[in-house]
Design a protein around this motif. Sequence first.
Motif, PDB file in Angstrom:
ATOM      1  N   LEU A  53       0.826  -1.207   0.000  1.00 12.51           N
ATOM      2  CA  LEU A  53       0.000   0.000   0.000  1.00 12.51           C
ATOM      3  C   LEU A  53       0.862   1.260   0.000  1.00 12.51           C
ATOM      4  CD1 LEU A  53      -2.791  -1.111   2.506  1.00 12.51           C
ATOM      5  CD2 LEU A  53      -2.934  -0.973   0.013  1.00 12.51           C
ATOM      6  N   THR A  54       1.973   1.213   0.719  1.00 10.39           N
ATOM      7  CA  THR A  54       2.899   2.351   0.716  1.00 10.39           C
ATOM      8  C   THR A  54       3.480   2.574  -0.675  1.00 10.39           C
ATOM      9  OG1 THR A  54       3.491   1.953   3.037  1.00 10.39           O
ATOM     10  CG2 THR A  54       5.024   3.282   1.725  1.00 10.39           C
ATOM     11  N   LEU A  55       3.841   1.471  -1.352  1.00 11.74           N
ATOM     12  CA  LEU A  55       4.376   1.579  -2.714  1.00 11.74           C
ATOM     13  C   LEU A  55       3.353   2.186  -3.658  1.00 11.74           C
ATOM     14  CD1 LEU A  55       6.601   0.986  -4.780  1.00 11.74           C
ATOM     15  CD2 LEU A  55       5.657  -1.327  -5.013  1.00 11.74           C
ATOM     16  N   ILE A  56       2.097   1.793  -3.518  1.00 10.98           N
ATOM     17  CA  ILE A  56       1.039   2.343  -4.368  1.00 10.98           C
ATOM     18  C   ILE A  56       0.906   3.849  -4.150  1.00 10.98           C
ATOM     19  CG2 ILE A  56      -1.444   2.346  -4.795  1.00 10.98           C
ATOM     20  CD1 ILE A  56      -1.434  -0.647  -4.123  1.00 10.98           C
ATOM     21  N   VAL A  57       0.920   4.257  -2.876  1.00 12.01           N
ATOM     22  CA  VAL A  57       0.806   5.686  -2.545  1.00 12.01           C
ATOM     23  C   VAL A  57       1.986   6.472  -3.124  1.00 12.01           C
ATOM     24  CG1 VAL A  57       0.854   7.363  -0.661  1.00 12.01           C
ATOM     25  CG2 VAL A  57      -0.578   5.328  -0.478  1.00 12.01           C
ATOM     26  N   LEU A  58       3.200   5.941  -2.973  1.00  8.57           N
ATOM     27  CA  LEU A  58       4.386   6.619  -3.491  1.00  8.57           C
ATOM     28  C   LEU A  58       4.366   6.697  -5.018  1.00  8.57           C
ATOM     29  CD1 LEU A  58       7.161   5.116  -1.174  1.00  8.57           C
ATOM     30  CD2 LEU A  58       6.235   7.439  -1.112  1.00  8.57           C
ATOM     31  N   ASP A  59       3.942   5.599  -5.659  1.00  5.78           N
ATOM     32  CA  ASP A  59       3.864   5.564  -7.118  1.00  5.78           C
ATOM     33  C   ASP A  59       2.924   6.649  -7.625  1.00  5.78           C
ATOM     34  OD1 ASP A  59       3.979   4.917  -9.774  1.00  5.78           O
ATOM     35  OD2 ASP A  59       3.310   2.854  -9.543  1.00  5.78           O
ATOM     36  N   ARG A  60       1.785   6.796  -6.963  1.00  7.07           N
ATOM     37  CA  ARG A  60       0.810   7.805  -7.390  1.00  7.07           C
ATOM     38  C   ARG A  60       1.279   9.214  -7.041  1.00  7.07           C
ATOM     39  NH1 ARG A  60      -4.335   6.412  -8.719  1.00  7.07           N
ATOM     40  NH2 ARG A  60      -5.115   8.369  -7.833  1.00  7.07           N
ATOM     41  N   ALA A  61       1.848   9.370  -5.851  1.00  3.88           N
ATOM     42  CA  ALA A  61       2.239  10.703  -5.392  1.00  3.88           C
ATOM     43  C   ALA A  61       3.378  11.284  -6.225  1.00  3.88           C
ATOM     44  CB  ALA A  61       2.640  10.653  -3.915  1.00  3.88           C
ATOM     45  N   TYR A  62       4.367  10.435  -6.557  1.00  4.08           N
ATOM     46  CA  TYR A  62       5.543  10.911  -7.285  1.00  4.08           C
ATOM     47  C   TYR A  62       5.514  10.566  -8.774  1.00  4.08           C
ATOM     48  CZ  TYR A  62       7.456  11.919  -2.692  1.00  4.08           C
ATOM     49  OH  TYR A  62       7.658  12.417  -1.427  1.00  4.08           O
ATOM     50  N   ARG A  63       4.413   9.952  -9.214  1.00  6.06           N
ATOM     51  CA  ARG A  63       4.221   9.615 -10.623  1.00  6.06           C
ATOM     52  C   ARG A  63       5.406   8.823 -11.178  1.00  6.06           C
ATOM     53  NH1 ARG A  63       1.352  15.106 -13.130  1.00  6.06           N
ATOM     54  NH2 ARG A  63      -0.374  15.141 -11.629  1.00  6.06           N
ATOM     55  N   TRP A  64       5.763   7.778 -10.450  1.00  6.43           N
ATOM     56  CA  TRP A  64       6.866   6.931 -10.902  1.00  6.43           C
ATOM     57  C   TRP A  64       6.522   6.209 -12.194  1.00  6.43           C
ATOM     58  CZ3 TRP A  64       8.092   4.371  -5.519  1.00  6.43           C
ATOM     59  CH2 TRP A  64       8.830   5.285  -4.747  1.00  6.43           C
ATOM     60  N   HIS A  65       5.251   5.814 -12.341  1.00  6.40           N
ATOM     61  CA  HIS A  65       4.812   5.079 -13.534  1.00  6.40           C
ATOM     62  C   HIS A  65       5.681   3.848 -13.775  1.00  6.40           C
ATOM     63  CE1 HIS A  65       2.884   9.030 -15.221  1.00  6.40           C
ATOM     64  NE2 HIS A  65       2.288   8.567 -14.142  1.00  6.40           N
ATOM     65  N   LEU A  66       5.838   3.040 -12.741  1.00  6.33           N
ATOM     66  CA  LEU A  66       6.634   1.826 -12.867  1.00  6.33           C
ATOM     67  C   LEU A  66       6.045   0.928 -13.953  1.00  6.33           C
ATOM     68  CD1 LEU A  66       7.166   1.053  -9.071  1.00  6.33           C
ATOM     69  CD2 LEU A  66       8.820   2.052 -10.660  1.00  6.33           C
ATOM     70  N   PRO A  67       6.891   0.336 -14.788  1.00  7.81           N
ATOM     71  CA  PRO A  67       6.388  -0.492 -15.896  1.00  7.81           C
ATOM     72  C   PRO A  67       5.570  -1.675 -15.396  1.00  7.81           C
ATOM     73  CG  PRO A  67       8.740  -0.024 -16.144  1.00  7.81           C
ATOM     74  CD  PRO A  67       8.362   0.423 -14.767  1.00  7.81           C
ATOM     75  N   ASP A  68       4.512  -1.991 -16.119  1.00  6.03           N
ATOM     76  CA  ASP A  68       3.652  -3.103 -15.716  1.00  6.03           C
ATOM     77  C   ASP A  68       4.404  -4.432 -15.694  1.00  6.03           C
ATOM     78  OD1 ASP A  68       1.541  -1.491 -15.295  1.00  6.03           O
ATOM     79  OD2 ASP A  68       0.408  -2.037 -17.075  1.00  6.03           O
ATOM     80  N   ARG A  69       5.319  -4.627 -16.647  1.00  4.66           N
ATOM     81  CA  ARG A  69       6.060  -5.895 -16.669  1.00  4.66           C
ATOM     82  C   ARG A  69       6.919  -6.043 -15.419  1.00  4.66           C
ATOM     83  NH1 ARG A  69      10.672  -4.901 -21.309  1.00  4.66           N
ATOM     84  NH2 ARG A  69      10.740  -2.627 -21.170  1.00  4.66           N
TER      85      ARG A  69
END
Length: 212
Positions: A53-69
């Motif tokens: 859940l923390t990773l999801i929040v960070l991904d959205r907050a900082y717009r990391w856009h980690l690749p789906d693969r």
Amino acid sequence: MTVAADQAGMKVPWRRAPYVVAVLLVASATAVNAAVGNRLWLAYSLVGLVGILTLIVLDRAYRWHLPDRLLWWTTVPLAMHYLGGSLSGLHQWGPNGLYYALPWWDNLVHFLGAGAAGVAAAYLLAPRLGRRGLAVFVAGCVASTLGMAVELYEFTGFLWFGTVDQGYYTNTLLDLYYNALGAFTGAWLWLHQPSASLPSAKVEGNTDYTEP
């Protein structure tokens, strides 16, 4: 694909499917361990759930856009860790499930998990570091440090809360070894793939970065 198009594509619900699968997977392990009274793996599962859940929040907050693969890759060691270990709650193979039943299981989980962390670190840091060799080194070190934090967490649990012993010196060093091996391998593979392109991770105005 342009940056705008790539960012727009990230809004499509199925693009976040790996996160949903990861949350459901660890939540299921949490429920199973709670139901059978497996306190060790219940604690592991709760920590994992908070981590995701923390990773999801960070991904959205900082717009990391980690690749789906990469995210799908991460679900493999995640499933191996939580489902394999949680089998102990069903009275299979001792207090650590498949970790005790299969001697190589622990090594593979650490290698794959650290490899995913290495890819993520390379993806996020390479545009800012500019040089591919430096990016591999820094990303590998970052991912290895995350693996070291996991070992400290396990040791803290054993020392302060009386959880199951994880194998003393030999096991810890093997974990650190496979963490480092996976971390540097993941970073190297990501930055040396022929078709690698990281448009959404580029820093505005950075002209020094060479695409892998």
